[in-house]
Design a protein around this motif. Sequence first.
Motif: not given
Length: 273
Positions: A206-215, A245-262
Amino acid sequence: MATISFNPQLCTRCGICTQICPVGLILPDGEDGMPFMPDAMDSVCIKCGACESFCPEGAISPMFSTTHSLVSASITQDMSSDKLGSYMRMRRSIRNYKDEPVDKKTIENILDIVRYAPSGINNQPVHWLMIHDHDEVRKITSLVIDWMRELSASDQEHPMKPVMLSMISAYDMGADPICRGAPHLAIAYAPDDEMSYTDCIIALSWFELAVPAYGLGACWAGFLKVAASSYQPLIDELGLPEGHVMQHAMMFGYPEYRIHNIPGRKPASIIWK
Ligand SMILES: Cc1cc2nc3c(=O)[nH]c(=O)nc-3n(C[C@H](O)[C@H](O)[C@H](O)COP(=O)(O)O)c2cc1C
């Protein structure tokens, strides 16, 4: 004390709550035809809020302590499937980040969405360790590399061993092959059991899916996850509360590059019966 309360002035006796309760705890034939939950069932209620959520009259209130989100008054489902489909398909693992921190309020807003992710029997076991300090992210990368160095030098078999040497040399040349130079890490932690693991994976998805809505963009930190399951200096550095325990982790931040294609993916593999 009852777990939920029914407002007799608002309740129309429509019976939806009796059908909605996932554990079947709400009975239809109380006083004056009111629905009710027998006191003996209080401890069985999983506090999922389905009754409150589906009551058309707003006649059901939780009596347990809970934290609601502030959402716009009318809850509409006005996102088209096309729009949602494009948004979800555009999600990509982000491995290049701007040198720009994300403010804590934005992260809290994202987690205020993520706390609504499903969890087994509504346990909500997910906790977050947010590594906001960029230098601490670097430290964690260096500890994962230390783990790789030790493992590579040992006779121990490990499926990740073949890629470790190139990651170590990338690190020695100044790159960050573990956290990819991301400013922050989101670590989902919980008690060490299978159900909590699944719930943490769902929450991070959910976190990974939500973050693009915040840029923002994110990426699973698989090497970090594996190292954190056994490498004591890293476990000590994380300093999670006892029994967690750590169950899993993600790095995150403002992307350097834009996504143009799927990009393309395998077609869905389905068995119909
Ligand atoms: C459990 C898991 C662990 C992952 N670990 C890493 C990782 O440590 N480093 C990395 O760069 N990508 C990692 N990824 C990202 C995958 O490589 C990526 O999801 C896959 O290549 C598909 O690309 P996409 O996410 O852009 O669709 C991981 C993905 C998952 C699901």
